[in-house]
Design a protein around this motif. Structure first.
Motif, PDB file in Angstrom:
ATOM      1  N   LEU A 119      48.263  45.898  29.760  1.00 47.31           N
ATOM      2  CA  LEU A 119      47.011  45.642  30.581  1.00 47.31           C
ATOM      3  C   LEU A 119      46.477  46.356  31.520  1.00 47.31           C
ATOM      4  CD1 LEU A 119      48.056  41.697  30.779  1.00 47.31           C
ATOM      5  CD2 LEU A 119      46.456  42.686  29.281  1.00 47.31           C
ATOM      6  N   ASP A 120      45.035  46.520  31.480  1.00 49.08           N
ATOM      7  CA  ASP A 120      44.532  47.296  32.662  1.00 49.08           C
ATOM      8  C   ASP A 120      44.102  46.102  33.699  1.00 49.08           C
ATOM      9  OD1 ASP A 120      42.954  49.012  34.033  1.00 49.08           O
ATOM     10  OD2 ASP A 120      40.953  48.435  32.864  1.00 49.08           O
ATOM     11  N   THR A 121      44.900  46.651  34.980  1.00 51.89           N
ATOM     12  CA  THR A 121      44.749  45.908  36.241  1.00 51.89           C
ATOM     13  C   THR A 121      44.056  46.369  37.006  1.00 51.89           C
ATOM     14  OG1 THR A 121      47.026  46.602  36.772  1.00 51.89           O
ATOM     15  CG2 THR A 121      47.022  44.407  35.624  1.00 51.89           C
ATOM     16  N   GLU A 122      43.314  47.643  36.761  1.00 44.84           N
ATOM     17  CA  GLU A 122      42.646  48.271  37.832  1.00 44.84           C
ATOM     18  C   GLU A 122      41.627  47.598  38.589  1.00 44.84           C
ATOM     19  OE1 GLU A 122      42.331  51.464  40.220  1.00 44.84           O
ATOM     20  OE2 GLU A 122      43.517  51.447  38.397  1.00 44.84           O
ATOM     21  N   GLY A 123      41.479  47.466  39.694  1.00 40.99           N
ATOM     22  CA  GLY A 123      40.589  46.541  40.488  1.00 40.99           C
ATOM     23  C   GLY A 123      40.700  45.087  40.651  1.00 40.99           C
TER      24      GLY A 123
END
Length: 98
Positions: free
Chosen positions: A44-48
């Motif tokens: 999963l992209d959890t950037e920000g």
């Protein structure tokens, strides 16, 4: 990372367990499934995204600590089966040493 039988044997020894072969196999499969789930979550992209500290943003709303409905000493002692002038008398509850 894969969980293998040698790791299960080491965990069994550290936890002071005695597992059957079937139990070792079941634990190995369960742990491998857990690791697969964690690896899936890492995709999963959890950037920000801010880390979750609390589930909701509610703040405890506490009532003011006010003493109400007090019973006076004389009223409290009125129905006591045994009392002296200020205290309840109760049987000794500390067991004696054997």
């Amino acid at each position: 990372m894969k969980i293998d039988e040698s790791l299960i044997l080491k965990l069994e020894q550290l936890a002071r367990l005695q597992l059957s072969t079937a139990e070792r196999t079941a634990i190995q499969e369960d742990l491998n499934r857990i690791l697969e789930m964690v690896e899936k979550l890492e995709e999963l992209d959890t950037e920000g995204i801010e880390p979750l500290t609390y589930i909701n943003e509610d703040v405890n709303v506490l009532r003011e600590d006010v003493v109400r409905g007090q019973t006076g000493r004389a009223d409290a002692l009125r129905n006591a089966p045994d009392q002296d002038s200020e205290y309840f008398r109760v049987p000794k509850v500390i067991p004696s040493k054997k």
